[in-house]
Every structure is written in structure tokens, then in C-alpha cells.
Design a protein around this motif. Structure first.
Motif, short mmCIF file in Angstrom:
data_model
loop_
_atom_site.label_atom_id
_atom_site.label_comp_id
_atom_site.label_asym_id
_atom_site.label_seq_id
_atom_site.Cartn_x
_atom_site.Cartn_y
_atom_site.Cartn_z
N VAL A 1 0.84 -1.20 0.00
CA VAL A 1 0.00 0.00 0.00
C VAL A 1 0.87 1.26 0.00
N MET A 2 2.01 1.20 0.68
CA MET A 2 2.91 2.34 0.67
C MET A 2 3.39 2.62 -0.76
N ARG A 3 3.70 1.56 -1.50
CA ARG A 3 4.11 1.73 -2.90
C ARG A 3 3.00 2.38 -3.72
N GLN A 4 1.76 1.94 -3.49
CA GLN A 4 0.64 2.53 -4.21
C GLN A 4 0.49 4.01 -3.90
N ILE A 5 0.66 4.35 -2.63
CA ILE A 5 0.46 5.73 -2.20
C ILE A 5 1.53 6.65 -2.78
N LEU A 6 2.79 6.22 -2.72
CA LEU A 6 3.88 7.06 -3.22
C LEU A 6 3.97 7.02 -4.74
N GLY A 7 3.49 5.95 -5.35
CA GLY A 7 3.51 5.85 -6.80
C GLY A 7 4.90 5.55 -7.35
N ASP A 8 5.00 5.56 -8.68
CA ASP A 8 6.25 5.21 -9.35
C ASP A 8 7.00 6.42 -9.89
N ALA A 9 6.47 7.62 -9.65
CA ALA A 9 7.13 8.82 -10.18
C ALA A 9 8.50 8.99 -9.53
N PRO A 10 9.51 9.41 -10.30
CA PRO A 10 10.85 9.62 -9.74
C PRO A 10 10.82 10.65 -8.60
N ILE A 11 11.70 10.44 -7.64
CA ILE A 11 11.85 11.35 -6.49
C ILE A 11 13.27 11.89 -6.53
N ALA A 12 13.39 13.20 -6.43
CA ALA A 12 14.75 13.78 -6.44
C ALA A 12 15.51 13.40 -5.18
N THR A 13 14.93 13.70 -4.01
CA THR A 13 15.59 13.40 -2.74
C THR A 13 14.59 12.81 -1.76
N LEU A 14 14.93 11.66 -1.20
CA LEU A 14 14.09 10.96 -0.24
C LEU A 14 14.81 10.92 1.10
N ILE A 15 14.06 11.12 2.18
CA ILE A 15 14.63 10.93 3.52
C ILE A 15 13.77 9.93 4.28
N ASP A 16 14.42 8.91 4.84
CA ASP A 16 13.75 7.90 5.65
C ASP A 16 14.13 8.17 7.10
N ILE A 17 13.16 8.59 7.88
CA ILE A 17 13.40 9.06 9.25
C ILE A 17 13.20 7.91 10.22
N GLY A 18 14.28 7.52 10.90
CA GLY A 18 14.24 6.33 11.74
C GLY A 18 14.34 5.10 10.87
N THR A 19 15.39 5.01 10.08
CA THR A 19 15.48 4.01 9.03
C THR A 19 15.63 2.59 9.54
N ALA B 1 14.50 3.80 -2.35
CA ALA B 1 15.70 4.47 -2.87
C ALA B 1 15.86 4.28 -4.38
N PRO B 2 15.46 3.12 -4.96
CA PRO B 2 15.56 2.99 -6.42
C PRO B 2 14.74 4.01 -7.19
N LEU B 3 13.73 4.61 -6.56
CA LEU B 3 12.93 5.65 -7.21
C LEU B 3 13.56 7.03 -7.10
N ALA B 4 14.56 7.15 -6.24
CA ALA B 4 15.11 8.47 -5.92
C ALA B 4 16.48 8.69 -6.56
N LYS B 5 16.73 9.95 -6.85
CA LYS B 5 18.07 10.32 -7.31
C LYS B 5 19.06 10.17 -6.18
N SER B 6 18.63 10.58 -4.98
CA SER B 6 19.45 10.38 -3.78
C SER B 6 18.52 10.09 -2.61
N ALA B 7 19.00 9.31 -1.67
CA ALA B 7 18.20 8.93 -0.51
C ALA B 7 19.07 9.00 0.74
N LEU B 8 18.46 9.44 1.83
CA LEU B 8 19.16 9.55 3.10
C LEU B 8 18.34 8.83 4.16
N GLY B 9 18.99 7.92 4.90
CA GLY B 9 18.35 7.26 6.03
C GLY B 9 19.02 7.72 7.31
N ILE B 10 18.22 8.12 8.30
CA ILE B 10 18.80 8.55 9.58
C ILE B 10 18.26 7.67 10.70
#
Length: 319
Positions: free
Chosen positions: A140-158, A168-177
Motif C-alpha cells: 500500500v505504501m508503494r501505491q500511495i507514493l507511486g512510481d514517479a521519480p523522487i529527487a531526494t528521499l529521507i527515511d526518518i528512523g530508518t 531508494a531505487p525511485l530516488a536520485k538520492s536517498a538519506l536514512g537517519i
């Protein structure tokens, strides 16, 4: 006029003024308020009841704990503005002492959560799967975010980096904290196995993200918020780093009564209602876009998507 009289009567006590100052900083349980104030829980409960009856505070029961928060913003804001203005005119030794004890409460909460994380890092993904099929949530998370490219993704509490694996494969860059060095060690190993070279990991706090204002196009808080001491502050910090029209996706539990999770799994909050999350969205400048409810496990999982207001140009194009 009667409302004003009721409010001023409720505030006409030093302990109740101290309580208002404390819950202005963060939501606290009655027990934590008693700890900070150095008073018995029954006495603190009586003061809290007076504040709640006047609409200045509200109580939220979670299992055997009762959290106290500020009341309706429109009612509380003028009173707090006046109190803050008067407080700034003179030193207040009670405020100094309360701030020190509040810091100790925060440290106790953080220590309990961190100890659990360090002890359970290796089982983290397995523990999540006990609550609800994680594959259903991720779908469901995949459905909600969709397949459109993301420039920068941040995963909070990764945690172990599962969200980065997925998105991250959808993003140009991804950061996990994450605050846990052990979690980050496991996440680094997992991301290296997957060859995700565009994903970076940093040890950081969810209340102080290592990213400039407007630096992310999408943010994810996946099964992390129930560990947060200040969920509203965590959402506000996530909103800060979102660019105009950026999206925040939260996955967490609906309200439940599994009190044992506080001790066995380090949970600070026993789930969240739509009203709570959407209230924090509004305070952070996020518009609600979509809400999903996923039952079928021991607990019900909720998904909330919020969007930051777009730039005037983007809004005009969208119109």
C-alpha cells in the motif's frame, strides 16, 4: 466574559502555571508531571482536571498512562502568549528547576528506547512482522507514493534500512537517519548487499534532521512515531525539510491497549488516531492527502500521507 473568568481562575495557581509551561514544551504523562513538579500524582491529577475543565489542557488515555497536552489552540494561544510575555519580564527559579527535571525525564525516555533498540536490532524486522504482514503495508505504501521519480528521499528512523531498499531505487538520492549505531551498522550491510549506491546513512535525531529546509521531495516515518517522545515535533521537523509540494508518508499503529509493549518493545505511545495525526499535519503546514487502514493482524496499521503547500507558480500551473 464567563469563559475568561473560568480561564483566569484555572490559571490562578503556581502549580497549574508550571503545568501549562511544561505541556507547552511537550506532552507528558501525569506520572512524568508529578516527577518534574515534585508532587504526588493525585495532587497533580486534581490540577490537571481544573485545567481540562477550563479547556486549557486535555487528557489522552493510553493504556494505564494518561498523557496531558495543551487544549484547543484558539483558546490556549492567547493565554500562553500573555504568560510568556509576563515570564520574560522576570527570572523564574521554578522554570529553571522544572526545565532541569524535564530534561531528566526526556533522558529517561530516550535511554529506555535506545536500550531496547540496541538489544533488539538484530530482530527488528522480525518483530515488526508479528504485528501485521509487512508485505501488505509495503504494497500500500508503494501505491500511495507511486512510481514517479523522487529527487531526494529521507527515511526518518530508518532502522535496518527496509524503506530505503524499497524506495531508494525511485530516488536520485536517498538519506536514512537513525539514532542507533547498531541499527545503522545493519542497514549499511543490507544496502551494500543490494548495491544501493545512491543511499546514504547518518546517525542523527529525528528532531534535528541533517538536511536544509526544503531539501527533500519525500519523507517516510515508518513504524517510528510510537517511539517518539514528541510526535508532533517529529512531524514538524519532517515538514521543515520538505520542499514545496513535498510529501510525508507515515506508517504506524492505530490506538490500541497493548500496555505490555511499553516494557517489552519500548513503545512510548500506544498508537495514534486520525485526529491526532491530522492535527499535527495542520500545525506543521501539511495538507492531508490520503489515509489508509490495514487490519488483520494483532494490531491495526494506519497510513497517513500529507503534502506541503506548493510554490505559487506550481499552484497556478496545477490550477
Amino acid at each position: 466574559m464567563m469563559l475568561a473568568l473560568e480561564i483566569f481562575r484555572a490559571l490562578a495557581d503556581a502549580t497549574r502555571l508550571r503545568i501549562m509551561a511544561l505541556i507547552q514544551t511537550m506532552e507528558l504523562s501525569v506520572g512524568e508531571l508529578a516527577q518534574v513538579l515534585g508532587q504526588s500524582q493525585p495532587r497533580v491529577s486534581r490540577h490537571v482536571k481544573i485545567l481540562c475543565d477550563a479547556g486549557l489542557a486535555e487528557r489522552r488515555k493510553e493504556g494505564s498512562w494518561v498523557f496531558v497536552a495543551l487544549g484547543e489552540r484558539a483558546l490556549v494561544a492567547p493565554a500562553m502568549a500573555a504568560i510568556d510575555s509576563w515570564r520574560s519580564r522576570e527570572s523564574d527559579h521554578w522554570a529553571v528547576a522544572d526545565a532541569a527535571r524535564l530534561a531528566a525525564v526526556r533522558a529517561d525516555r530516550a535511554a529506555a528506547a535506545n536500550a531496547w533498540f540496541e538489544a533488539n536490532a538484530g530482530q527488528w524486522d522480525a518483530i515488526r512482522s508479528l504485528h501485521i504482514a509487512e508485505s501488505d503495508v509495503e504494497s500500500v505504501m508503494r501505491q500511495i507514493l507511486g512510481d514517479a521519480p523522487i529527487a531526494t528521499l529521507i527515511d526518518i528512523g530508518t532502522g535496518t534500512g527496509r524503506m530505503l531498499e524499497l524506495f531508494a531505487p525511485l530516488a536520485k538520492s536517498a538519506l536514512g537517519i537513525d539514532r542507533s549505531s547498531e541499527m545503522l551498522r545493519l542497514a549499511r550491510a543490507k544496502l551494500a548487499e543490494r548495491g544501493l549506491l545512491n543511499a546514504e546513512l547518518r546517525q542523527a535525531d529525528l528532531y534535528a534532521l541533517p538536511m536544509a529546509d526544503g531539501g527533500a521531495d519525500a519523507a517516510i516515518i515508518h513504524h517510528v512515531l510510537h517511539f517518539a517522545q514528541q510526535p508532533g515535533a517529529a512531524i514538524a521537523e519532517a515538514a521543515r525539510v520538505l520542499a514545496p509540494s513535498g510529501r510525508l508518508l507515515i506508517a504506524d499503529f492505530a490506538p490500541h491497549e497493548r500496555e505490555e509493549f511499553r516494557a517489552s518493545e519500548g513503545h512510548t505511545r500506544l498508537g495514534f488516531s486520525d485526529e491526532q495525526i491530522l492535527g499535527w499535519f495542520a500545525a506543521a503546514g501539511l495538507a492531508p492527502v490520503r489515509t489508509e487502514t490495514l487490519g488483520g493482524g494483532e494490531l491495526t496499521v494506519k497510513l497517513w500521507l500529507g503534502r506541503k503547500a506548493g510554490s505559487p507558480l506550481k499552484e497556478a500551473i496545477a490550477a
